[in-house]
Scaffold this active site. Sequence first.
Site, PDB file in Angstrom:
ATOM      1  N   SER A   1       0.834  -1.199   0.000  1.00 40.28           N
ATOM      2  CA  SER A   1       0.000   0.000   0.000  1.00 40.28           C
ATOM      3  C   SER A   1       0.877   1.261   0.000  1.00 40.28           C
ATOM      4  CB  SER A   1      -0.955  -0.030   1.198  1.00 40.28           C
ATOM      5  OG  SER A   1      -1.910   0.994   1.119  1.00 40.28           O
TER       6      SER A   1
ATOM      7  N   ASP B   1     -10.087  -3.159  -5.928  1.00 43.88           N
ATOM      8  CA  ASP B   1      -9.522  -2.521  -4.742  1.00 43.88           C
ATOM      9  C   ASP B   1     -10.401  -1.339  -4.331  1.00 43.88           C
ATOM     10  OD1 ASP B   1      -7.971  -0.927  -2.949  1.00 43.88           O
ATOM     11  OD2 ASP B   1      -6.128  -1.788  -3.740  1.00 43.88           O
TER      12      ASP B   1
ATOM     13  N   HIS C   1      -8.052  -4.596  -1.242  1.00 47.98           N
ATOM     14  CA  HIS C   1      -6.825  -3.863  -0.932  1.00 47.98           C
ATOM     15  C   HIS C   1      -5.996  -4.669   0.058  1.00 47.98           C
ATOM     16  CE1 HIS C   1      -4.286  -0.322  -0.813  1.00 47.98           C
ATOM     17  NE2 HIS C   1      -4.242  -0.423   0.508  1.00 47.98           N
TER      18      HIS C   1
END
EC number: 2.3.1.84
Length: 456
Positions: free
Chosen positions: A251, A399, A428
């Site tokens: 991320s 996502d 995600h």
Amino acid sequence: MFRSGYYPTVTPSHWGYNGTVKHVLGEKGTKSLAFRDSKRQIPLHEFVTKHVPTLKDGANFRLNSLLFTGYLQTLYLSAGDFSKKFQVFYGREIIKFSDGGVCTADWVMPEWEQTYSLNAEKASFNEKQFSNDEKATHPKGWPRLHPRTRYLSSEELEKCHSKGYSYPLVVVLHGLAGGSHEPLIRALSEDLSKVGDGKFQVVVLNARGCSRSKVTTRRIFTALHTGDVREFLNHQKALFPQRKIYAVGTSFGAAMLTNYLGEEGDNCPLNAAVALSNPWDFVHTWDKLAHDWWSNHIFSRTLTQFLTRTVKVNMNELQVPENFEVSHKPTVEKPVFYTYTRENLEKAEKFTDILEFDNLFTAPSMGLPDGLTYYRKASSINRLPNIKIPTLIINATDDPVTGENVIPYKQARENPCVLLCETDLGGHLAYLDNESNSWLTKQAAEFLGSFDELVL
């Protein structure tokens, strides 16, 4: 450019638990890799196809049938109970930087599973012995740590560092305001540390102020400041010049990593890298969080409050004194974090939009007019074209945090050093199966394990 509030497309075509991998390639394919045991070479995408078959083009994977959308996958990853899974032990080291700041490095300590009699099935260990050792090594004035994490003694630290002579290193960069304690990072650390019966030494680099690290210099992390990553990696390379070093970013950590890779270009000390669920374009990511009804109501406030809490717990160090005068005009190169006041913290505690936070704190510290300007400058899609080492990228089109508009199809096709693996499911960073294990972390571990074994 931006959309007013809308309901996302949550239709049966976006539901499911049987996912598919798709390779995104340009006409010229990918860069050739040289095998260490012969003169043969193989393109990066063919290497993945042959040696990481679960990631080949068209490969299928099966996720938890109850978590049948990216929203459910991601929500469960953030809110589910993973306390009895991913029983990783960490030994913590305080890393001191040249500017006087610090962060922490949490080294995975697989040998402690025996030391503290870990029973993985029961998620139990000798807590009394661990607690005694933790008290003996905990530095005065530092916060208590997360479960199964303690500071290393000087003798333990010396032994830990000596592994550099024998083990390749994998450095893990966590997500926004996260750290080694997060379930996904623990899963990744566990999978990496088990590759080849323990062939890697694994460390999670916790950003300044994160995972109960301290802030000491009135300076906190931003996506544009990769200096801490650079200094840590350069130090590791200087200690063991012949050692292979890899990195995995998740991320926000993937954005930091790919920004760093692009800045370093041909001078990068890493042998290969992996970027998981990277929010490649921060503007599009903010747009998704702000204007997608589901993403806004489920994730936007949570992410904003993660950042605010990081400021709050470090406020004694970040807070500017009364009548503070800025010594120079803030720039990206020389930031001044002058907006960190109690008054602004009170404002931030009411924020629900991450842009509000970056408008108030991040952008002014670099002399930028607003958060969107910061997002445009900090987006790692800008630096993807200059990545020069083999890099595996995995992004899901479902996502709910980044949205699929961030996926860098054009840039990935034009850079033969990267392989973009698009998946239609996973959410995600989640990709959770019926046992709540992550398919995603296993792909990163499998890729780096095969790469280290076979590639020169």
